[in-house]
Design an enzyme around this catalytic site. Structure first.
Site, PDB file in Angstrom:
ATOM      1  N   VAL A 100     -20.054  88.155  11.894  1.00  0.00           N
ATOM      2  CA  VAL A 100     -20.926  87.606  10.759  1.00  0.00           C
ATOM      3  C   VAL A 100     -20.635  86.111  10.292  1.00  0.00           C
ATOM      4  O   VAL A 100     -19.273  85.932  10.164  1.00  0.00           O
ATOM      5  CB  VAL A 100     -21.161  88.670   9.685  1.00  0.00           C
ATOM      6  CG1 VAL A 100     -19.903  88.936   8.856  1.00  0.00           C
ATOM      7  CG2 VAL A 100     -22.355  88.039   8.691  1.00  0.00           C
ATOM      8  N   CYS A 101     -21.524  85.500  10.214  1.00  0.00           N
ATOM      9  CA  CYS A 101     -21.222  84.107   9.546  1.00  0.00           C
ATOM     10  C   CYS A 101     -22.345  84.002   8.375  1.00  0.00           C
ATOM     11  O   CYS A 101     -22.768  85.001   7.875  1.00  0.00           O
ATOM     12  CB  CYS A 101     -21.315  83.176  10.558  1.00  0.00           C
ATOM     13  SG  CYS A 101     -22.843  82.631  11.432  1.00  0.00           S
ATOM     14  N   ARG A 102     -22.666  82.722   8.267  1.00  0.00           N
ATOM     15  CA  ARG A 102     -23.662  82.401   7.165  1.00  0.00           C
ATOM     16  C   ARG A 102     -25.016  82.730   7.611  1.00  0.00           C
ATOM     17  O   ARG A 102     -25.814  83.415   6.983  1.00  0.00           O
ATOM     18  CB  ARG A 102     -23.630  81.078   6.616  1.00  0.00           C
ATOM     19  CG  ARG A 102     -24.648  80.678   5.481  1.00  0.00           C
ATOM     20  CD  ARG A 102     -24.649  79.245   4.869  1.00  0.00           C
ATOM     21  NE  ARG A 102     -25.135  78.294   5.819  1.00  0.00           N
ATOM     22  CZ  ARG A 102     -26.416  78.043   5.698  1.00  0.00           C
ATOM     23  NH1 ARG A 102     -27.212  78.742   5.421  1.00  0.00           N
ATOM     24  NH2 ARG A 102     -26.790  77.245   6.860  1.00  0.00           N
ATOM     25  N   GLY A 104     -26.081  82.964  11.295  1.00  0.00           N
ATOM     26  CA  GLY A 104     -25.739  83.656  12.629  1.00  0.00           C
ATOM     27  C   GLY A 104     -25.772  82.696  13.835  1.00  0.00           C
ATOM     28  O   GLY A 104     -25.765  82.908  14.763  1.00  0.00           O
ATOM     29  N   MET A 128     -24.906  86.627   6.793  1.00  0.00           N
ATOM     30  CA  MET A 128     -24.787  86.915   5.556  1.00  0.00           C
ATOM     31  C   MET A 128     -25.983  86.634   4.631  1.00  0.00           C
ATOM     32  O   MET A 128     -26.208  87.166   3.739  1.00  0.00           O
ATOM     33  CB  MET A 128     -23.747  86.472   4.824  1.00  0.00           C
ATOM     34  CG  MET A 128     -22.248  87.019   5.173  1.00  0.00           C
ATOM     35  SD  MET A 128     -22.042  88.811   5.020  1.00  0.00           S
ATOM     36  CE  MET A 128     -22.217  88.901   3.230  1.00  0.00           C
TER      37      MET A 128
END
Length: 149
Positions: A100-102, A104, A128
């Site tokens: 996961v990141c901010r 995608g 996220m």
């Protein structure tokens, strides 16, 4: 008409000697049909990485972003460290990875790097941002590094 495009694409890939599975159904049906998925929803990620689950949620944002809010139990491993060839954190070794990141984008890049290393990794669609939109839990770190809930 989308089925015709899928059939054409499958035919072209097959002619290029690629292993191909043409799915004559919606994309949402692929996972339940047992096909490996490169991207999963935040809800599915939460289910796959929750307490007692085999997979680990690997957050590839930078430390300051991670401190602003991350999923409980996630492991921080910035994309910059992965790109530099860094070793996975101990908690993420020998386990399936849900990345996961901010939003995608970085997680998709991270999954490409991780799968090139031969690891089992999928990324969370929408990162996220989507995680919090779906009302899934997150925690923030305060000044001394502990969670604030």
């Amino acid at each position: 008409m989308p089925e015709a495009w899928a059939a054409i694409a499958a035919s072209v890939l097959d002619a290029a000697d690629r292993d191909v599975v043409a799915v004559d159904d919606s994309f949402a049906a692929a996972g339940p049909a047992g096909l490996p998925m490169a991207r999963i929803t935040p809800a599915k990620a939460d289910e796959r990485t929750g307490p007692g689950a085999e997979a680990v949620l690997l957050d590839v944002r930078e430390p300051d972003e991670w401190a602003q809010g991350h999923a409980p139990g996630s492991v921080s491993f910035p994309l910059s460290a992965l790109t530099a060839g860094g070793d996975l954190p101990v908690a993420a070794r020998h386990r399936p990875l849900v990345v996961v990141c901010r939003c995608g984008v970085r997680s998709r890049d991270a999954v490409a790097l991780l799968t090139a290393r031969g690891l089992d990794a999928v990324d969370v669609v929408g990162g996220m941002c989507a995680w919090t939109r779906e009302g899934l839990p997150s925690v923030r770190e305060h000044g001394n590094g502990g969670p604030t809930g």
